[in-house]
Design an enzyme around this catalytic site. Structure first.
Site, PDB file in Angstrom:
ATOM      1  N   ASP A 190      25.755  38.704  34.206  1.00  0.00           N
ATOM      2  CA  ASP A 190      26.529  38.748  35.459  1.00  0.00           C
ATOM      3  C   ASP A 190      27.876  39.420  35.217  1.00  0.00           C
ATOM      4  OD1 ASP A 190      27.716  36.296  37.927  1.00  0.00           O
ATOM      5  OD2 ASP A 190      27.020  38.372  38.122  1.00  0.00           O
ATOM      6  N   LYS A 231      30.738  41.641  35.856  1.00  0.00           N
ATOM      7  CA  LYS A 231      31.321  42.334  37.016  1.00  0.00           C
ATOM      8  C   LYS A 231      32.827  42.119  36.943  1.00  0.00           C
ATOM      9  CE  LYS A 231      30.359  38.240  39.821  1.00  0.00           C
ATOM     10  NZ  LYS A 231      29.619  37.700  40.952  1.00  0.00           N
ATOM     11  N   ASN A 247      34.425  38.771  36.886  1.00  0.00           N
ATOM     12  CA  ASN A 247      34.185  37.906  35.712  1.00  0.00           C
ATOM     13  C   ASN A 247      34.895  38.429  34.472  1.00  0.00           C
ATOM     14  OD1 ASN A 247      32.719  36.079  37.097  1.00  0.00           O
ATOM     15  ND2 ASN A 247      30.710  36.900  36.519  1.00  0.00           N
TER      16      ASN A 247
END
Ligand SMILES: COc1cc(O)cc(Nc2ccc(C(=O)Nc3ccccc3)c(OCCC[NH3+])c2)c1
Length: 336
Positions: free
Chosen positions: A132, A134, A137
């Protein structure tokens, strides 16, 4: 402000700094040291079948000790909640940093991107994939060092990083073609694609694939076609192209990435994922703790080393160590 008995006397909760599906992240103060932390609060009922993910993430974070991976200090479990006490990244989201500067220079992009590559190469070397990656993050600490967060979707496939995964997860904008097609995929390969999107966002200030309608977004991702603004250097265009390859088998590998000319330009060495675990014995910190809790410093250290590294003693030790590394006094107030 909701009060949680489990945090009483240990942490003072402050404002909410993030909220997602089944979790919210609040700013908090570790009372004994006055240090800021982030506390991710998850309600067990709304977690539902995602409950095992919390244990997976905590297990992963106990293993993942790296200067560019946000640190888990303590885990508190009650009948109704999980609390994850996490390193506070006062520099906020990398995304906001890009937006406020419109886009980053090649030199600044390279500084940040090398840190991302170092963290992901380390993750992959231990058999984990983040899945995840991105800009939301990727946070910055007070020295503008990069910290990867939110390993709630990270996977450690049973037979190693090269075995296929199937669960579709992560945000479509950064998701690799094979992932949105629901094909079997390799965690390492989807992380490379997401890093390609991240690098593009750093250098361009906007996303390679973006559309309000999900079908158009998918069509753009699957076409693998994106704009190459005039300010991109040839070397950066080559690297982005190597990462945003539709066919995962043609995509650059993490090892090749660590040695890519764009990555090493201006640096003496390729990206190394050798990590430092800041869990060395520190006598000043131990004597500060022993002054408060009355135990011998050697006993405190023995218990620390034997512990599962996510209890209050560990959190206090690490936060005091961090204060010392920043040249601050090791004052500690007994939580009277
Ligand atoms: C391992 O690190 C993790 C794991 C995880 O599951 C969740 C998080 N979430 C965090 C941790 C820290 C912050 C934070 O410090 N944010 C912040 C600080 C100052 C200014 C602005 C933001 C955090 O922020 C939530 C928003 C990020 N999208 C989330 C870390």
């Amino acid at each position: 402000m909701v009060r949680y008995a489990a945090l009483k006397g240990l942490y003072d909760l402050e404002k909410t700094i993030g909220s997602g599906g089944f979790a919210k992240v609040k700013l908090a103060t570790h009372i004994a040291t006055g240090e800021k932390v982030a506390i991710k609060i998850m309600d067990k009922i709304s977690l539902g079948d995602d409950l095992p993910r919390v244990k997976l993430e905590v297990q992963a974070l106990k293993t993942l000790l790296h200067q560019h991976i946000c640190r888990l200090y303590q885990v508190i479990e009650t009948d109704g909640h999980y609390f994850m006490v996490i390193e506070y990244c006062s520099g906020g989201e990398l995304f906001d940093h890009i937006v406020e500067k419109n886009r980053l220079s090649e030199t600044e992009s390279r500084k940040f991107f090398r840190q991302i590559v170092s963290a992901v190469a380390y993750l992959h070397s231990l058999g984990y994939a983040h899945r995840d990656l991105k800009p939301e993050n990727v946070l910055l600490d007070r020295e503008e060092n990069l910290k990867l967060i939110d390993f709630g979707l990270c996977a450690k496939p049973k037979n190693g990083i090269d075995s296929h995964l199937q669960t579709s997860c992560g945000s479509p904008t950064y998701a690799a073609p094979e992932l949105i097609l629901g094909k079997k995929y390799l965690g390492s390969e989807v992380d490379i694609w997401s890093m390609g999107v991240l690098l593009y966002a750093l250098l361009c200030g906007f996303l390679p694939f973006d559309d309000n309608s999900i079908e158009n977004l998918y069509r753009k991702i699957l076409s693998g076609k994106y704009a190459e603004p005039s300010w991109l250097s040839t070397s950066s265009k080559r690297l982005i192209r190597a990462m945003l390859q539709i066919d995962p088998k043609k995509r650059i590998t993490i090892q090749e990435l660590c040695n890519h000319p764009w990555i090493t330009a201006g640096f003496l060495n390729p990206v190394s994922f050798v990590h430092k675990t800041n869990f060395e014995k520190d006598d000043d910190v131990l004597s500060t703790m022993s002054a408060i809790c009355g135990e011998h410093a050697s006993d405190i250290w023995r218990k620390l080393v034997k512990s599962d590294r996510t209890d209050y003693r560990t959190a206090t030790y690490l936060l005091l160590l961090d204060r010392k590394l920043r040249g601050l006094s090791l004052r500690i107030s007994s939580s009277a």
